[in-house]
Scaffold this motif. Structure first.
Motif, short mmCIF file in Angstrom:
data_model
loop_
_atom_site.label_atom_id
_atom_site.label_comp_id
_atom_site.label_asym_id
_atom_site.label_seq_id
_atom_site.Cartn_x
_atom_site.Cartn_y
_atom_site.Cartn_z
N ILE A 38 102.23 75.08 94.58
CA ILE A 38 101.04 75.76 94.06
C ILE A 38 100.14 76.05 95.25
CG2 ILE A 38 99.08 75.63 92.48
CD1 ILE A 38 101.81 75.69 91.10
N TYR A 39 99.60 77.27 95.33
CA TYR A 39 98.92 77.71 96.54
C TYR A 39 97.43 77.95 96.32
CZ TYR A 39 103.60 78.21 98.43
OH TYR A 39 104.86 77.94 98.86
N HIS A 40 96.69 77.81 97.41
CA HIS A 40 95.23 77.98 97.39
C HIS A 40 94.91 79.48 97.47
CE1 HIS A 40 91.17 77.43 99.59
NE2 HIS A 40 90.99 77.47 98.29
N THR A 41 95.09 80.17 96.34
CA THR A 41 94.90 81.62 96.32
C THR A 41 93.89 82.08 95.26
OG1 THR A 41 96.77 81.86 94.79
CG2 THR A 41 97.25 82.07 97.14
N SER A 42 93.45 81.18 94.40
CA SER A 42 92.61 81.59 93.28
C SER A 42 91.17 81.14 93.45
CB SER A 42 93.16 81.01 91.96
OG SER A 42 92.28 81.30 90.89
N GLN A 43 90.24 82.04 93.18
CA GLN A 43 88.81 81.73 93.20
C GLN A 43 88.44 80.84 92.02
OE1 GLN A 43 85.97 81.24 94.46
NE2 GLN A 43 84.90 83.19 94.67
N ASN A 44 89.25 80.84 90.99
CA ASN A 44 89.00 80.03 89.80
C ASN A 44 90.09 78.97 89.71
OD1 ASN A 44 88.79 78.94 87.26
ND2 ASN A 44 88.41 80.88 86.22
N THR A 45 89.80 77.77 90.20
CA THR A 45 90.78 76.69 90.23
C THR A 45 90.14 75.40 89.74
OG1 THR A 45 91.99 77.69 92.08
CG2 THR A 45 92.34 75.34 91.68
N LYS A 46 90.89 74.66 88.94
CA LYS A 46 90.42 73.35 88.46
C LYS A 46 91.54 72.34 88.66
CE LYS A 46 88.10 72.93 84.60
NZ LYS A 46 87.76 72.88 83.15
N PHE A 47 91.17 71.21 89.23
CA PHE A 47 92.12 70.11 89.43
C PHE A 47 91.60 68.89 88.69
CE2 PHE A 47 93.14 66.23 91.76
CZ PHE A 47 94.52 66.26 91.72
N VAL A 48 92.46 68.25 87.90
CA VAL A 48 92.09 67.04 87.16
C VAL A 48 93.17 65.99 87.38
CG1 VAL A 48 91.50 66.04 84.92
CG2 VAL A 48 90.96 68.45 85.40
N ALA A 49 92.77 64.77 87.68
CA ALA A 49 93.74 63.70 87.88
C ALA A 49 93.19 62.38 87.37
CB ALA A 49 94.09 63.56 89.36
N LYS A 50 94.10 61.51 87.01
CA LYS A 50 93.75 60.12 86.68
C LYS A 50 94.47 59.26 87.70
CE LYS A 50 92.93 59.05 82.51
NZ LYS A 50 93.00 58.76 81.06
N THR A 51 93.71 58.45 88.44
CA THR A 51 94.30 57.73 89.56
C THR A 51 93.58 56.41 89.82
OG1 THR A 51 94.87 57.97 91.91
CG2 THR A 51 92.79 58.92 91.21
N LYS A 52 94.28 55.54 90.51
CA LYS A 52 93.70 54.29 91.01
C LYS A 52 94.27 54.07 92.40
CE LYS A 52 95.20 50.24 89.54
NZ LYS A 52 95.42 49.04 88.70
N TRP A 53 93.46 53.57 93.33
CA TRP A 53 93.97 53.33 94.68
C TRP A 53 93.76 51.89 95.08
CZ3 TRP A 53 90.26 56.84 93.29
CH2 TRP A 53 88.94 56.56 93.64
N VAL A 54 94.62 51.44 95.98
CA VAL A 54 94.61 50.05 96.43
C VAL A 54 93.86 49.91 97.75
CG1 VAL A 54 96.06 48.10 97.14
CG2 VAL A 54 96.78 49.58 95.24
N LEU A 55 94.05 50.87 98.65
CA LEU A 55 93.36 50.82 99.93
C LEU A 55 92.13 51.71 99.90
CD1 LEU A 55 96.34 50.91 102.44
CD2 LEU A 55 95.20 48.94 101.42
#
Length: 209
Positions: A38-55
């Motif tokens: 998936i490429y950084h080409t759109s002016q209208n972009t939404k990213f959603v994630a559910k995450t947990k990190w250890v460091l």
């Protein structure tokens, strides 16, 4: 976490193909990269994630490019908060992060407005920050999962539970943590119906759902 299921004539079945097993989450073995295509080409972009990190050192989304249009969300070691950097914009959540909490993180850039939304899934606290930006340079650089290197999507010791990318309000990537019949862990994209695993090093499988 609720398993992604659908019903066929009253029978509950996984939305994944039968040769994949859904996992609660995946993480990295070392300096691991996974390409999304998936490429950084759109002016209208939404990213959603559910995450947990250890460091404490952690980056959640970044494009594999080197110009000013690089997009990423990061957990800053200095401020121990979640930040979203876009051209000429730095948004920092007031929610203090820790290594035992799952977070829902949403970053969006649309019509010259960048938005960072963060929710602590343990106590339900939410925080939203917005800012305007004046530069957009579609650079055809690819978003990637890259743990513990210069270009990071998830840094060393972080878990991915779910993640999605929308462009022009259309779902273009929907990641389901899973492993294949050979016990190779990765992410299944339900949009392209493809299994994606590490390009460099490997991804670790965690509990089955």
């Amino acid at each position: 976490m609720r398993r992604l299921l659908h019903t066929v004539k009253g029978i509950r079945t996984s939305i994944l193909p039968p040769w994949y097993t859904q996992l609660e989450y995946v993480s990295n073995a070392s300096s691991t990269r996974l390409d999304t295509w998936i490429y950084h080409t759109s002016q209208n972009t939404k990213f959603v994630a559910k995450t947990k990190w250890v460091l404490w050192s952690f980056y959640l989304l970044q494009s594999r490019g080197t110009d000013s249009s690089i997009v990423w969300i990061s957990g800053s070691t200095t401020w121990s908060t979640i930040t979203f950097n876009y051209p000429n914009v730095l948004l920092r959540s007031s929610i203090r992060r820790n290594t035992s909490t799952i977070y829902t993180i949403q970053a969006e850039w649309n019509n010259w407005t960048a938005t960072l939304y963060v929710k602590n899934e343990t106590d339900g606290i939410e925080d939203t920050n917005t800012a305007t930006y004046s530069t957009f340079s579609p650079n055809n650089t690819q978003f990637c999962v890259w743990w513990n290197t210069q270009w990071n999507f998830i840094n060393n010791g972080a878990n991915i539970y779910t993640a999605q990318i929308r462009q022009n309000w259309v779902l273009v990537f929907n990641w389901i943590p899973c492993k294949d019949s050979n016990n190779v862990a990765g992410l299944y994209d339900t949009v392209s119906q493809t299994f994606k695993t590490a390009t460099v090093w490997s991804i670790i499988a965690w509990p089955e759902v």
